[in-house]
Design a protein around this motif. Structure first.
Motif, mmCIF file in Angstrom:
data_model
loop_
_atom_site.group_PDB
_atom_site.id
_atom_site.type_symbol
_atom_site.label_atom_id
_atom_site.label_comp_id
_atom_site.label_asym_id
_atom_site.label_seq_id
_atom_site.Cartn_x
_atom_site.Cartn_y
_atom_site.Cartn_z
ATOM 1 N N GLY A 225 -4.841 -12.122 -22.316
ATOM 2 C CA GLY A 225 -5.815 -13.004 -21.624
ATOM 3 C C GLY A 225 -6.417 -12.414 -20.449
ATOM 4 O O GLY A 225 -7.676 -12.170 -20.283
ATOM 5 N N MET A 226 -5.559 -12.001 -19.581
ATOM 6 C CA MET A 226 -6.140 -11.197 -18.430
ATOM 7 C C MET A 226 -6.494 -9.850 -18.759
ATOM 8 O O MET A 226 -7.734 -9.405 -18.155
ATOM 9 N N GLY A 227 -6.090 -9.069 -19.656
ATOM 10 C CA GLY A 227 -6.461 -7.798 -20.343
ATOM 11 C C GLY A 227 -7.834 -7.979 -20.816
ATOM 12 O O GLY A 227 -8.842 -6.959 -20.353
ATOM 13 N N GLY A 233 -14.488 -6.522 -16.693
ATOM 14 C CA GLY A 233 -14.858 -6.430 -15.459
ATOM 15 C C GLY A 233 -14.797 -7.354 -14.758
ATOM 16 O O GLY A 233 -15.004 -7.398 -13.543
ATOM 17 N N ILE A 234 -14.003 -8.565 -15.329
ATOM 18 C CA ILE A 234 -13.785 -9.788 -14.565
ATOM 19 C C ILE A 234 -12.346 -9.767 -13.790
ATOM 20 O O ILE A 234 -11.587 -9.661 -14.738
ATOM 21 N N GLY A 235 -12.294 -9.947 -12.599
ATOM 22 C CA GLY A 235 -11.045 -10.242 -11.940
ATOM 23 C C GLY A 235 -10.928 -9.423 -10.823
ATOM 24 O O GLY A 235 -11.213 -7.987 -10.795
ATOM 25 N N ASP A 236 -10.576 -9.905 -9.646
ATOM 26 C CA ASP A 236 -10.402 -9.347 -8.340
ATOM 27 C C ASP A 236 -8.750 -8.946 -7.786
ATOM 28 O O ASP A 236 -8.560 -8.117 -7.168
ATOM 29 N N THR A 237 -8.163 -9.971 -8.217
ATOM 30 C CA THR A 237 -6.609 -10.067 -8.091
ATOM 31 C C THR A 237 -5.822 -10.829 -9.321
ATOM 32 O O THR A 237 -6.506 -11.685 -9.871
ATOM 33 N N ILE A 238 -4.817 -10.484 -9.500
ATOM 34 C CA ILE A 238 -4.060 -10.959 -10.789
ATOM 35 C C ILE A 238 -2.471 -11.538 -10.481
ATOM 36 O O ILE A 238 -1.738 -11.031 -9.542
ATOM 37 N N ARG A 239 -2.302 -12.402 -11.125
ATOM 38 C CA ARG A 239 -0.742 -12.705 -10.773
ATOM 39 C C ARG A 239 -0.326 -13.131 -12.571
ATOM 40 O O ARG A 239 -0.796 -13.788 -13.121
ATOM 41 N N VAL A 240 0.748 -12.513 -12.735
ATOM 42 C CA VAL A 240 1.244 -12.618 -14.144
ATOM 43 C C VAL A 240 2.440 -13.869 -13.969
ATOM 44 O O VAL A 240 3.297 -13.514 -13.111
ATOM 45 N N SER A 241 2.269 -14.773 -14.585
ATOM 46 C CA SER A 241 3.157 -16.019 -14.364
ATOM 47 C C SER A 241 4.158 -15.739 -15.480
ATOM 48 O O SER A 241 3.943 -16.142 -16.699
ATOM 49 N N LEU A 242 5.514 -15.586 -15.095
ATOM 50 C CA LEU A 242 6.486 -15.483 -16.112
ATOM 51 C C LEU A 242 7.832 -16.403 -15.660
ATOM 52 O O LEU A 242 8.138 -16.320 -14.356
ATOM 53 N N SER A 243 8.405 -16.607 -16.841
ATOM 54 C CA SER A 243 9.757 -17.356 -16.487
ATOM 55 C C SER A 243 10.784 -16.266 -16.254
ATOM 56 O O SER A 243 11.609 -15.991 -17.266
ATOM 57 N N ALA A 244 10.562 -15.446 -15.212
ATOM 58 C CA ALA A 244 11.365 -14.090 -15.117
ATOM 59 C C ALA A 244 11.427 -13.791 -13.299
ATOM 60 O O ALA A 244 10.548 -14.591 -12.713
ATOM 61 N N PHE A 254 1.293 -4.439 -13.004
ATOM 62 C CA PHE A 254 0.661 -3.019 -12.878
ATOM 63 C C PHE A 254 0.780 -2.422 -14.435
ATOM 64 O O PHE A 254 -0.223 -1.497 -14.453
ATOM 65 N N GLU A 255 1.535 -2.778 -15.379
ATOM 66 C CA GLU A 255 1.402 -2.199 -16.518
ATOM 67 C C GLU A 255 0.065 -2.522 -17.190
ATOM 68 O O GLU A 255 -0.462 -1.685 -17.756
ATOM 69 N N ILE A 256 -0.379 -3.768 -16.902
ATOM 70 C CA ILE A 256 -1.503 -4.118 -17.493
ATOM 71 C C ILE A 256 -2.854 -3.268 -16.948
ATOM 72 O O ILE A 256 -3.613 -2.906 -17.583
ATOM 73 N N LEU A 257 -2.713 -3.244 -15.340
ATOM 74 C CA LEU A 257 -3.695 -2.427 -14.960
ATOM 75 C C LEU A 257 -3.701 -0.969 -15.184
ATOM 76 O O LEU A 257 -4.805 -0.288 -15.744
ATOM 77 N N LYS A 258 -2.500 -0.437 -15.490
ATOM 78 C CA LYS A 258 -2.470 1.004 -15.915
ATOM 79 C C LYS A 258 -2.823 1.050 -17.039
ATOM 80 O O LYS A 258 -3.655 2.177 -17.680
ATOM 81 N N ALA A 259 -2.686 0.258 -18.473
ATOM 82 C CA ALA A 259 -3.084 0.471 -19.525
ATOM 83 C C ALA A 259 -4.749 0.445 -19.550
ATOM 84 O O ALA A 259 -5.044 1.195 -20.506
#
Length: 374
Positions: A225-227, A233-244, A254-259
């Motif tokens: 979704g966020m990727g 080009g859409i998105g200025d700040t992100i939060r990955v919502s995990l049951s973790a 960061f891994e999403i942004l790095k990829a």
């Protein structure tokens, strides 16, 4: 255009706001957020968790403030944190007033569930007086009753209409330091809503696939979704919502942004899935190296390949590479060139030392360049 145009991402243009000392939107780097899950009134536990998130690279941390005890504790939490703190507020407008006075850098609210126009006005006055930004948080699971009746179910149009209604409430009070999220657990719904919203507003957008699931399932959904949105080009700040644990959310973010080449932090590992050709236990080696190298913040790349089929080729593209060889003797590459061999028993410690030395070299070079530019 770069020499590899297929990698270029054209960021959506937006206004910039400040969350504490962190710029969001307006061409600023995409920031990574997470949220604590400790009882907020337990200051020590909450600060300890924030510290772990900071170490993982979090730019902004959100803290839930459901009651007076939480907002009382928030003042100490804000003072102890190194990153801006967002106060998560639902329904009780007084919690927003208290959080703003306690030093929150941003208030996460739905203006529509705060109450009357006068209550919204009070929250806006408190935000202005304390230099707070506001994050409008629309969620498919808590859409207003009239919108559900109008559209029959949560849909992109309903989420966007809700967001625009909330934006108007703030704009009516001459408040413009806001960012907006239109989250859903359904990847298709969230992506479509963000695409529509991106065309309708000029404010920064906070991305998230809400209630995404556990570490593996939630990572996959968030990455899709966020990727997809970030790629376009859409998105200025992100939060990955995990049951973790929240620090895992930061690492995945960061891994999403790095990829996507949007932000680089720490070691980017290129590794093979392993097979019968492997000269060493690739899976366990990568797991150990990822754990041992979490403290490295300097962007760099490491390839870990089990055999010579793809090993040399991948090593040519990374700062440091290891390729499995016969009889427990493996090839080490530095800056893409074969440099020396290492025995199996010393391999992990040897690679850790090489990475640490390379990180120190890069940091020294960057510091010298910065000094020369002054």
């Amino acid at each position: 255009m770069s020499i590899r145009p297929w990698r270029d991402i054209a960021r959506r243009e937006s206004r910039q706001i400040m969350v504490g000392n962190v710029p969001v939107g307006g061409g600023a780097p995409v920031t990574v957020q997470t949220m604590t899950n400790t009882p907020t009134e337990d200051v020590r536990a909450t600060v300890d968790q924030i510290r772990r998130c900071e170490d993982a690279g979090a730019d902004i941390v959100r803290v839930s403030c459901p009651d007076l005890a939480s907002t009382d504790a928030l003042r100490q939490i804000v003072r102890a944190a190194k990153v801006p703190i967002v106060a998560d507020i639902h329904f009780h407008y007084k919690r927003a007033l208290e959080a703003a006075d306690a030093g929150a850098a941003c208030l996460r609210i739905n203006p529509g569930n705060i109450g009357s126009s006068e209550r919204v006005a009070e929250v806006v006055r408190a935000a202005k007086a304390n230099g707070c930004a506001i994050r409008i948080g629309v969620n498919a699971g808590s859409l207003e009753k009239d919108l559900l009746e109008k559209y029959g179910e949560p849909c992109p149009e309903a989420l966007v209409e809700s967001a625009l209604d909330h934006i108007k409430l703030l704009q009516d009070h001459d408040f413009h330091e806001y960012k907006v999220a239109v989250k859903a657990s359904d990847v298709f719904l969230a992506v479509a809503a963000y695409q529509q919203l991106a065309d309708a507003v000029d404010c920064p957008l906070h991305l998230g696939i809400t209630e995404a699931g556990g570490l593996i399932g939630g990572t996959v959904k968030s990455s899709i979704g966020m990727g997809s949105l970030l790629w376009f080009g859409i998105g200025d700040t992100i939060r990955v919502s995990l049951s973790a644990e929240p620090e895992e959310e930061v690492r995945v973010g960061f891994e999403i942004l790095k990829a996507l080449g949007i932000r680089n932090r720490g070691v980017r590992v290129v590794s093979c899935p392993s097979c019968a050709r492997q000269g060493f236990d690739v899976i366990r080696t990568v797991q150990t190296l990822e754990e041992r190298l979490q403290h490295i913040r300097t962007p760099m790349s490491l390839s870990v390949l089990g055999c010579v089929v793809n090993g040399p080729g991948e090593a040519r593209e990374t700062d440091i590479g290891i390729t499995g060889g016969g009889n427990g003797r493996h090839m080490v590459y530095l800056s893409g060139v074969t440099d020396h061999h290492v025995q199996d028993a010393e391999m992990v410690e040897h690679i850790v030392r090489l990475v640490e030395a390379k990180a120190a070299e890069i940091e020294a070079r960057d510091a010298a360049a910065a000094l020369a530019a002054e």
